[in-house]
Design a protein around this motif. Structure first.
Motif, PDB file in Angstrom:
ATOM      1  N   ALA A   1       0.827  -1.206   0.000  1.00 44.85           N
ATOM      2  CA  ALA A   1       0.000   0.000   0.000  1.00 44.85           C
ATOM      3  C   ALA A   1       0.858   1.250   0.000  1.00 44.85           C
ATOM      4  O   ALA A   1       0.541   2.244  -0.677  1.00 44.85           O
ATOM      5  CB  ALA A   1      -0.942  -0.014   1.203  1.00 44.85           C
ATOM      6  N   GLU A   2       1.956   1.223   0.749  1.00 46.96           N
ATOM      7  CA  GLU A   2       2.854   2.385   0.783  1.00 46.96           C
ATOM      8  C   GLU A   2       3.383   2.696  -0.619  1.00 46.96           C
ATOM      9  O   GLU A   2       3.440   3.862  -1.031  1.00 46.96           O
ATOM     10  CB  GLU A   2       4.028   2.123   1.732  1.00 46.96           C
ATOM     11  N   ILE A   3       3.746   1.652  -1.353  1.00 45.38           N
ATOM     12  CA  ILE A   3       4.303   1.875  -2.690  1.00 45.38           C
ATOM     13  C   ILE A   3       3.231   2.329  -3.667  1.00 45.38           C
ATOM     14  O   ILE A   3       3.392   3.344  -4.365  1.00 45.38           O
ATOM     15  CB  ILE A   3       4.997   0.599  -3.207  1.00 45.38           C
ATOM     16  N   VAL A   4       2.130   1.595  -3.732  1.00 43.67           N
ATOM     17  CA  VAL A   4       1.094   1.934  -4.707  1.00 43.67           C
ATOM     18  C   VAL A   4       0.554   3.342  -4.455  1.00 43.67           C
ATOM     19  O   VAL A   4       0.472   4.176  -5.373  1.00 43.67           O
ATOM     20  CB  VAL A   4      -0.046   0.900  -4.671  1.00 43.67           C
ATOM     21  N   CYS A   5       0.221   3.642  -3.208  1.00 47.23           N
ATOM     22  CA  CYS A   5      -0.367   4.948  -2.897  1.00 47.23           C
ATOM     23  C   CYS A   5       0.672   6.062  -2.941  1.00 47.23           C
ATOM     24  O   CYS A   5       0.404   7.154  -3.448  1.00 47.23           O
ATOM     25  CB  CYS A   5      -1.042   4.904  -1.530  1.00 47.23           C
ATOM     26  N   GLY A   6       1.857   5.781  -2.405  1.00 49.87           N
ATOM     27  CA  GLY A   6       2.895   6.802  -2.412  1.00 49.87           C
ATOM     28  C   GLY A   6       3.333   7.168  -3.818  1.00 49.87           C
ATOM     29  O   GLY A   6       3.471   8.356  -4.153  1.00 49.87           O
ATOM     30  N   GLN A   7       3.547   6.171  -4.648  1.00 48.92           N
ATOM     31  CA  GLN A   7       3.954   6.450  -6.026  1.00 48.92           C
ATOM     32  C   GLN A   7       2.845   7.128  -6.820  1.00 48.92           C
ATOM     33  O   GLN A   7       3.107   8.003  -7.652  1.00 48.92           O
ATOM     34  CB  GLN A   7       4.389   5.153  -6.707  1.00 48.92           C
ATOM     35  N   LEU A   8       1.601   6.741  -6.544  1.00 49.55           N
ATOM     36  CA  LEU A   8       0.482   7.400  -7.214  1.00 49.55           C
ATOM     37  C   LEU A   8       0.414   8.867  -6.812  1.00 49.55           C
ATOM     38  O   LEU A   8       0.232   9.751  -7.660  1.00 49.55           O
ATOM     39  CB  LEU A   8      -0.828   6.686  -6.875  1.00 49.55           C
ATOM     40  N   GLY A   9       0.568   9.140  -5.517  1.00 47.12           N
ATOM     41  CA  GLY A   9       0.564  10.520  -5.074  1.00 47.12           C
ATOM     42  C   GLY A   9       1.665  11.330  -5.723  1.00 47.12           C
ATOM     43  O   GLY A   9       1.442  12.462  -6.170  1.00 47.12           O
ATOM     44  N   ARG A  10       2.843  10.771  -5.812  1.00 45.65           N
ATOM     45  CA  ARG A  10       3.963  11.480  -6.442  1.00 45.65           C
ATOM     46  C   ARG A  10       3.691  11.739  -7.920  1.00 45.65           C
ATOM     47  O   ARG A  10       3.989  12.821  -8.435  1.00 45.65           O
ATOM     48  CB  ARG A  10       5.247  10.668  -6.275  1.00 45.65           C
ATOM     49  N   ARG A  11       3.108  10.767  -8.611  1.00 50.98           N
ATOM     50  CA  ARG A  11       2.816  10.941 -10.035  1.00 50.98           C
ATOM     51  C   ARG A  11       1.737  11.990 -10.270  1.00 50.98           C
ATOM     52  O   ARG A  11       1.695  12.634 -11.338  1.00 50.98           O
ATOM     53  CB  ARG A  11       2.403   9.600 -10.655  1.00 50.98           C
ATOM     54  N   LEU A  12       0.876  12.178  -9.271  1.00 48.88           N
ATOM     55  CA  LEU A  12      -0.161  13.208  -9.393  1.00 48.88           C
ATOM     56  C   LEU A  12       0.350  14.593  -8.992  1.00 48.88           C
ATOM     57  O   LEU A  12      -0.378  15.579  -9.110  1.00 48.88           O
ATOM     58  CB  LEU A  12      -1.365  12.844  -8.522  1.00 48.88           C
ATOM     59  N   GLY A  13       1.577  14.664  -8.521  1.00 49.80           N
ATOM     60  CA  GLY A  13       2.150  15.954  -8.155  1.00 49.80           C
ATOM     61  C   GLY A  13       1.991  16.317  -6.696  1.00 49.80           C
ATOM     62  O   GLY A  13       2.283  17.456  -6.312  1.00 49.80           O
ATOM     63  N   LEU A  14       1.550  15.375  -5.877  1.00 48.84           N
ATOM     64  CA  LEU A  14       1.472  15.620  -4.443  1.00 48.84           C
ATOM     65  C   LEU A  14       2.856  15.402  -3.825  1.00 48.84           C
ATOM     66  O   LEU A  14       3.675  14.655  -4.350  1.00 48.84           O
ATOM     67  CB  LEU A  14       0.451  14.685  -3.794  1.00 48.84           C
ATOM     68  N   ARG A  15       3.083  16.058  -2.702  1.00 51.73           N
ATOM     69  CA  ARG A  15       4.391  15.937  -2.051  1.00 51.73           C
ATOM     70  C   ARG A  15       4.401  14.703  -1.140  1.00 51.73           C
ATOM     71  O   ARG A  15       3.835  14.712  -0.051  1.00 51.73           O
ATOM     72  CB  ARG A  15       4.711  17.213  -1.262  1.00 51.73           C
ATOM     73  N   VAL A  16       5.024  13.657  -1.634  1.00 54.24           N
ATOM     74  CA  VAL A  16       5.216  12.410  -0.895  1.00 54.24           C
ATOM     75  C   VAL A  16       6.712  12.126  -0.908  1.00 54.24           C
ATOM     76  O   VAL A  16       7.339  12.186  -1.967  1.00 54.24           O
ATOM     77  CB  VAL A  16       4.451  11.236  -1.548  1.00 54.24           C
ATOM     78  N   PRO A  17       7.331  11.831   0.240  1.00 50.79           N
ATOM     79  CA  PRO A  17       8.770  11.548   0.241  1.00 50.79           C
ATOM     80  C   PRO A  17       9.115  10.407  -0.710  1.00 50.79           C
ATOM     81  O   PRO A  17       8.341   9.462  -0.892  1.00 50.79           O
ATOM     82  CB  PRO A  17       9.053  11.156   1.698  1.00 50.79           C
ATOM     83  N   GLU A  18      10.295  10.494  -1.299  1.00 55.06           N
ATOM     84  CA  GLU A  18      10.744   9.457  -2.223  1.00 55.06           C
ATOM     85  C   GLU A  18      10.812   8.110  -1.517  1.00 55.06           C
ATOM     86  O   GLU A  18      11.228   8.002  -0.366  1.00 55.06           O
ATOM     87  CB  GLU A  18      12.124   9.812  -2.775  1.00 55.06           C
ATOM     88  N   LEU A  19      10.405   7.071  -2.225  1.00 59.80           N
ATOM     89  CA  LEU A  19      10.436   5.712  -1.711  1.00 59.80           C
ATOM     90  C   LEU A  19      11.565   4.928  -2.371  1.00 59.80           C
ATOM     91  O   LEU A  19      11.849   5.117  -3.565  1.00 59.80           O
ATOM     92  CB  LEU A  19       9.099   5.012  -1.977  1.00 59.80           C
ATOM     93  N   VAL A  20      12.192   4.044  -1.600  1.00 57.56           N
ATOM     94  CA  VAL A  20      13.242   3.178  -2.131  1.00 57.56           C
ATOM     95  C   VAL A  20      13.059   1.771  -1.574  1.00 57.56           C
ATOM     96  O   VAL A  20      12.429   1.573  -0.532  1.00 57.56           O
ATOM     97  CB  VAL A  20      14.654   3.687  -1.753  1.00 57.56           C
ATOM     98  N   GLN A  21      13.586   0.799  -2.294  1.00 55.39           N
ATOM     99  CA  GLN A  21      13.723  -0.538  -1.737  1.00 55.39           C
ATOM    100  C   GLN A  21      14.988  -0.555  -0.892  1.00 55.39           C
ATOM    101  O   GLN A  21      16.028  -0.042  -1.311  1.00 55.39           O
ATOM    102  CB  GLN A  21      13.836  -1.581  -2.845  1.00 55.39           C
ATOM    103  N   MET A  22      14.901  -1.149   0.299  1.00 58.99           N
ATOM    104  CA  MET A  22      16.064  -1.178   1.182  1.00 58.99           C
ATOM    105  C   MET A  22      16.414  -2.603   1.579  1.00 58.99           C
ATOM    106  O   MET A  22      15.571  -3.329   2.121  1.00 58.99           O
ATOM    107  CB  MET A  22      15.826  -0.341   2.447  1.00 58.99           C
TER     108      MET A  22
END
Length: 274
Positions: free
Chosen positions: A48-69
């Motif tokens: 959920a963090e990836i799907v929603c976070g990446q969607l928010g970023r693609r829409l231009g909302l400010r979501v911190p960058e996500l990485v695989q760790m």
């Protein structure tokens, strides 16, 4: 695909989060909030963090960058807290990192002004992903350099915890009565006009591809991670077509009255947003 980083030092746990995320340093010299596969909520929160976070970023909302760790549990051997040690031991391998925003503050609706446009964009986005965790009780918003940042989407898309009922559950309306930005007259109609055309099958397919196979494998009823990815795409695409007409703001929920504090309840407009 998300950038892959290796955790090199475990700095400290964040006790505010129910899943006990931690601050870690990476081999790229960055600092991240790490969320662990071994946490009690399970890997679906990371999906959920990836799907929603990446969607928010693609829409231009400010979501911190996500990485695989990548995590080697050995980095936690010096951690004195037994609970943290057990979490690290059970989370070896691939985890999720979120860019750390140093000096950021938790959002306070009494101290920080939000425009109607920005409030509407956040409310519409939360309605799309069915985010129940951006309320006045738990805003999951940060203020960094004077701007609003969206964090913690692990509780969104609750329907993906039970795929046999996902189609029905995902079609439910979104009651934004207790949303932390409800007092800022969110312009949901403008947000719908801006965002709805952007929610395409192509966009959602690209975002779903960012989820690692190992976090999708083994889901009952799905033959492969790619088949499951398409289920996410179909569900969000269908919700995007109708959610603009299903957002209510200011109406108490049907089974119980709003739990908003008096200062918030007094400001809530008693109308539906269409």
């Amino acid at each position: 695909m998300l950038t892959e980083v290796t955790a090199t030092r475990y700095v400290t746990p964040l006790r505010e989060g129910g899943s006990l995320p931690g601050i870690v340093e990476g081999d790229d010299l960055g600092t991240y909030i790490m969320k662990f596969t071994g946490a009690g909520q399970g890997r679906k929160t990371l999906v959920a963090e990836i799907v929603c976070g990446q969607l928010g970023r693609r829409l231009g909302l400010r979501v911190p960058e996500l990485v695989q760790m990548q995590l080697d549990p050995v980095i936690g051997l010096s951690e004195p807290d037994q609970e943290v040690q057990e979490l690290l031991k059970s989370s070896g391998g691939l985890n999720l990192g979120m860019d750390y925003l140093p000096g950021s503050l938790g959002f306070d609706p009494l101290a920080f002004e939000v425009s109607a446009r920005e409030a509407g964009r956040v409310v519409w986005f939360d309605a799309l992903i069915n985010n129940v965790d951006r309320s006045w009780r738990n805003p999951n918003l940060l203020v960094w350099h004077g701007e609003l940042w969206l964090i913690d989407h692990g509780a969104a898309m609750i329907w993906h915890h039970n795929w046999p009922t996902a189609e029905k559950a995902s079609a439910r309306p979104y009651n934004a009565s207790d949303h932390v930005l409800a007092t800022f007259a969110p312009d949901v109609a403008a947000a719908a006009e801006e965002f709805a055309p952007q929610i395409t099958e192509e966009l959602l397919t690209e975002i779903a591809a960012d989820v690692p196979d190992e976090w999708l494998a083994g889901e009952p009823g799905f033959d492969s991670p790619d088949v499951l990815r398409q289920a996410y795409v179909r569900t969000l695409l269908a919700r995007a077509r109708t959610i603009s007409e299903q957002i209510t703001l200011g109406e108490p929920s049907g089974d119980k009255p709003s739990q908003a504090p008096e200062w918030l309840a007094a400001k809530l407009p008693r109308r539906a947003v269409k």
